[in-house]
Scaffold this motif. Structure first.
Motif, PDB file in Angstrom:
ATOM      1  N   UNK A   1      -2.341 -15.550   8.852  1.00 49.55           N
ATOM      2  CA  UNK A   1      -3.537 -15.517   8.020  1.00 49.55           C
ATOM      3  C   UNK A   1      -3.764 -14.114   7.446  1.00 49.55           C
ATOM      4  N   UNK A   2      -3.572 -13.083   8.284  1.00 49.24           N
ATOM      5  CA  UNK A   2      -3.730 -11.695   7.819  1.00 49.24           C
ATOM      6  C   UNK A   2      -2.703 -11.353   6.748  1.00 49.24           C
ATOM      7  N   UNK A   3      -1.483 -11.885   6.937  1.00 52.98           N
ATOM      8  CA  UNK A   3      -0.426 -11.607   5.961  1.00 52.98           C
ATOM      9  C   UNK A   3      -0.821 -12.154   4.592  1.00 52.98           C
ATOM     10  N   UNK A   4      -1.447 -13.335   4.571  1.00 53.38           N
ATOM     11  CA  UNK A   4      -1.904 -13.889   3.303  1.00 53.38           C
ATOM     12  C   UNK A   4      -3.022 -13.044   2.715  1.00 53.38           C
ATOM     13  N   UNK A   5      -3.900 -12.544   3.594  1.00 52.35           N
ATOM     14  CA  UNK A   5      -5.010 -11.702   3.120  1.00 52.35           C
ATOM     15  C   UNK A   5      -4.478 -10.374   2.556  1.00 52.35           C
ATOM     16  N   UNK A   6      -3.435  -9.817   3.196  1.00 51.47           N
ATOM     17  CA  UNK A   6      -2.838  -8.543   2.727  1.00 51.47           C
ATOM     18  C   UNK A   6      -2.230  -8.734   1.338  1.00 51.47           C
ATOM     19  N   UNK A   7      -1.518  -9.882   1.190  1.00 50.36           N
ATOM     20  CA  UNK A   7      -0.894 -10.151  -0.121  1.00 50.36           C
ATOM     21  C   UNK A   7      -1.958 -10.298  -1.191  1.00 50.36           C
ATOM     22  N   UNK A   8      -3.078 -10.953  -0.812  1.00 52.89           N
ATOM     23  CA  UNK A   8      -4.160 -11.140  -1.776  1.00 52.89           C
ATOM     24  C   UNK A   8      -4.812  -9.802  -2.109  1.00 52.89           C
ATOM     25  N   UNK A   9      -4.963  -8.942  -1.075  1.00 54.22           N
ATOM     26  CA  UNK A   9      -5.557  -7.600  -1.306  1.00 54.22           C
ATOM     27  C   UNK A   9      -4.676  -6.761  -2.226  1.00 54.22           C
ATOM     28  N   UNK A  10      -3.362  -6.880  -2.027  1.00 54.46           N
ATOM     29  CA  UNK A  10      -2.428  -6.145  -2.886  1.00 54.46           C
ATOM     30  C   UNK A  10      -2.534  -6.624  -4.334  1.00 54.46           C
ATOM     31  N   UNK A  11      -2.598  -7.927  -4.517  1.00 55.43           N
ATOM     32  CA  UNK A  11      -2.734  -8.480  -5.869  1.00 55.43           C
ATOM     33  C   UNK A  11      -4.019  -7.986  -6.518  1.00 55.43           C
ATOM     34  N   UNK A  12      -5.085  -7.954  -5.719  1.00 56.26           N
ATOM     35  CA  UNK A  12      -6.366  -7.486  -6.261  1.00 56.26           C
ATOM     36  C   UNK A  12      -6.267  -6.012  -6.696  1.00 56.26           C
ATOM     37  N   UNK A  13      -5.582  -5.217  -5.851  1.00 53.94           N
ATOM     38  CA  UNK A  13      -5.430  -3.777  -6.171  1.00 53.94           C
ATOM     39  C   UNK A  13      -4.607  -3.585  -7.442  1.00 53.94           C
ATOM     40  N   UNK A  14      -3.479  -4.308  -7.566  1.00 50.15           N
ATOM     41  CA  UNK A  14      -2.596  -4.150  -8.709  1.00 50.15           C
ATOM     42  C   UNK A  14      -3.281  -4.631  -9.983  1.00 50.15           C
ATOM     43  N   UNK A  15      -4.173  -5.622  -9.891  1.00 47.80           N
ATOM     44  CA  UNK A  15      -4.879  -6.085 -11.069  1.00 47.80           C
ATOM     45  C   UNK A  15      -5.795  -4.982 -11.599  1.00 47.80           C
ATOM     46  N   UNK A  16      -6.474  -4.294 -10.657  1.00 46.54           N
ATOM     47  CA  UNK A  16      -7.349  -3.176 -11.083  1.00 46.54           C
ATOM     48  C   UNK A  16      -6.496  -1.990 -11.550  1.00 46.54           C
ATOM     49  N   UNK A  17      -5.377  -1.763 -10.786  1.00 47.98           N
ATOM     50  CA  UNK A  17      -4.484  -0.645 -11.116  1.00 47.98           C
ATOM     51  C   UNK A  17      -3.958  -0.777 -12.547  1.00 47.98           C
ATOM     52  N   UNK A  18      -3.677  -1.966 -12.986  1.00 46.58           N
ATOM     53  CA  UNK A  18      -3.087  -2.196 -14.306  1.00 46.58           C
ATOM     54  C   UNK A  18      -4.127  -2.372 -15.401  1.00 46.58           C
ATOM     55  N   UNK A  19      -5.374  -2.260 -15.067  1.00 44.36           N
ATOM     56  CA  UNK A  19      -6.394  -2.357 -16.105  1.00 44.36           C
ATOM     57  C   UNK A  19      -6.272  -1.135 -17.041  1.00 44.36           C
ATOM     58  N   UNK A  20      -6.219  -1.356 -18.367  1.00 43.16           N
ATOM     59  CA  UNK A  20      -6.151  -0.223 -19.309  1.00 43.16           C
ATOM     60  C   UNK A  20      -7.525   0.427 -19.499  1.00 43.16           C
ATOM     61  N   UNK A  21      -7.529   1.719 -19.877  1.00 38.86           N
ATOM     62  CA  UNK A  21      -8.768   2.440 -20.174  1.00 38.86           C
ATOM     63  C   UNK A  21      -9.004   2.305 -21.682  1.00 38.86           C
ATOM     64  N   UNK A  22     -10.001   1.490 -22.041  1.00 40.81           N
ATOM     65  CA  UNK A  22     -10.288   1.242 -23.457  1.00 40.81           C
ATOM     66  C   UNK A  22     -11.017   2.446 -24.040  1.00 40.81           C
ATOM     67  N   UNK A  23     -10.600   2.877 -25.246  1.00 37.96           N
ATOM     68  CA  UNK A  23     -11.259   4.007 -25.926  1.00 37.96           C
ATOM     69  C   UNK A  23     -12.200   3.527 -27.024  1.00 37.96           C
TER      70      UNK A  23
END
Length: 520
Positions: free
Chosen positions: A270-292
């Motif tokens: 169960x934790x392994x699934x939560x870790x994978x989900x947390x990573x996906x959440x982080x990468x989604x924010x990480x890849x957000x562009x900074x709009x000018x």
């Protein structure tokens, strides 16, 4: 009680226009035929009962001359107390008189009934009357005045083993002893009814009890055979059970360890699934562009706005990174805990438990069959006991019924002997033996081995006189006796009461006279 007829009168009574008769100790009436001799004997019976001397309905109205009314009067003396009774016919109706006073039929009949019994009086008055009655009435009339044999006497005679045995030395036999106790509570008739019903009921119940016993025995025979040593089987069964319990305790302990590993493994997954989900959440924010540019109006953002957007992104990235790292740390702790718990293999123990349970199935079946046999044997023993009790009750009733038959047979024998002892020339039979050996009430009178109907006139007179003397003595009632046709009888013994003799003499007129002494 002594009944006398001092006198009698008749007016227009058959051949007698007017007749007055005085009766003495012995009164002799003589004359030719058709002189009205027998009619004089009918005056008392018609006065009392409206019958002739045989008890048949009588109309004494004259048939050969004119008459105004019929009247008969009879003076009775009962133990010194006199009553004058009269009966007549006036204008076709019966009239009644008590001491010359006109009376109602009911009052007249009550007076007559209160004086004496009709059948007894007519049997004493006319020796032939008794023999006109039905045999059962004859039997009842005679036995009514003969004291019955006592139960004690019957029990004693039932137990007699020899004629010489004295009553005081007689010990009651089983039948007499049994009845002597039972009659303290019930009459013989009641005992017969009780035990006839019980025998019939127990006949049916005994058949049912036999059927139940047979059914239970059949069921017992269908069960597995009992082992030679059931205790050894019980010891073996207990040992198997103990081994199974020991192995089950081990498997229960191992199961707890394996259940703990299973829980840890499940939690880690169960934790392994939560870790994978947390990573996906982080990468989604990480890849957000900074709009000018402003998403709405497309105008370029100022430096301050761009920096605010960049700072917000970095803050969210840091929060997601922290959550991700926390989950990884928690997983590692559980993995370390899981690595420290070695799995336990209980397949051998489970296989052994199944093997032991199969062995115990055999011992358990043997023990269960033994218990069933034991319980069924108890049922059989009870059924046999019930069967024996039912049979004993049935046999007891049969014994009592046989005892009652023996009692009644002996009672009949003693009663017959007692009655017979009252007579000198007559033989009295009170019972008739049936084909089945039982005795049925009967009544036959014989003289010299000849039944009454075939006796000669003289023999009938003597038989009747002897019987009426027995009736008189046993009942304690002394009454007049009238004997007709004495010309056919050579000798008549003196009776206990008044004696009225009627004798036909050819060509002689009617004559009534009182004489003394014994009539020859």
């Amino acid at each position: 009680m002594e009944i006398k007829i001092p006198s009698a009168k008749a007016h227009n009574f058959k051949a007698h226009r007017d007749l007055s008769v005085n009766f003495g100790r012995i009164t002799q009436i003589t004359g030719d035929n058709a002189q009205g001799k027998s009619s004089i004997l009918e005056i008392p019976t018609w006065t009392l009962y409206g019958t002739d001397t045989m008890g048949s309905k009588l109309d004494p109205s004259p048939t050969n001359y004119e008459y105004d009314a019929v009247l008969s009067e009879t003076l009775l003396d009962i133990d010194g107390k006199q009553v004058l009774l009269g009966r007549g016919i006036e204008k076709g109706k019966t009239t009644y008189y008590i001491n010359e006073v006109p009376s109602k039929a009911g009052d007249f009949d009550e007076i007559v009934k209160s004086l004496f019994d009709k059948d007894l009086f007519l049997s004493l008055y006319n020796p032939s009357y008794f023999f006109t009655l039905h045999w059962s009435t004859q039997r009842d009339l005679l036995l009514r005045y003969v004291a019955p044999v006592s139960n004690k006497e019957v029990f004693t005679e039932m137990s007699r083993t020899s004629p010489e045995q004295k009553s005081k030395d007689i010990k009651l036999n089983p039948q007499a002893a049994k009845l002597s106790e039972l009659v303290k509570k019930h009459t013989l008739q009641q005992l017969g009814e009780i035990h006839k019903k019980n025998k019939n009921d127990k006949d049916t119940a005994y058949k049912r009890a036999q059927g139940r016993t047979e059914a239970l025995v059949d069921q017992l025979q269908k069960l597995p055979l009992a082992p030679d040593d059931i205790e050894a089987v019980k010891v073996e069964d207990a040992a198997l059970l103990e081994q199974i319990k020991t192995l089950e305790a081990q498997t229960d302990l191992a199961g707890e360890t394996n259940r703990k590993r299973t829980v840890l493994e499940s939690t880690i997954q169960s934790l392994q699934r939560q870790i994978a989900q947390a990573k996906d959440n982080y990468m989604r924010v990480y890849n957000e562009p900074i709009e000018e540019h402003c998403p709405a109006c497309k105008r370029p953002l100022d430096t301050e706005s761009v920096e605010a957007v960049t700072e917000n992104k970095e803050r969210r990235k840091e929060e997601l990174r922290t959550d991700h790292q926390k989950l990884i740390s928690e997983r590692k702790e559980l993995e370390t805990e899981l690595a420290a718990i070695e799995p336990v293999d209980v397949s051998e123990q489970n296989a052994r438990i199944r093997e032991l349970e199969q062995q115990r199935d055999r011992t358990a079946d043997i023990i269960a069959a033994h218990n069933s046999r034991h319980g069924m044997q108890a049922d059989i023993d009870k059924a046999r006991s019930d069967e024996a009790d039912t049979l004993a009750s049935r046999n007891d009733s049969i014994f009592v019924l046989d005892a009652i038959k023996a009692f009644e047979a002996k009672e009949a024998e003693l009663q017959a002997t007692k009655v017979q002892s009252l007579f000198t020339t007559l033989s009295i039979s009170l019972f008739k033996e049936q084909k089945n050996g039982e005795r049925k009430p009967d009544f036959v009178i014989e003289k010299d081995n000849k039944p009454y109907p075939i006796l000669s006139l003289s023999e009938c007179v003597r038989a009747g006189l002897e019987l009426r003397e027995v009736l008189s003595e046993q009942s304690g009632v002394i009454s007049p006796v009238a004997v007709d046709n004495t010309e056919s009888t050579f000798k008549i013994k003196k009776s206990s009461g008044q004696l009225i003799l009627v004798k036909a003499i050819e060509d002689a007129p009617l004559e009534i006279k009182q004489i003394g002494g014994e009539s020859e």
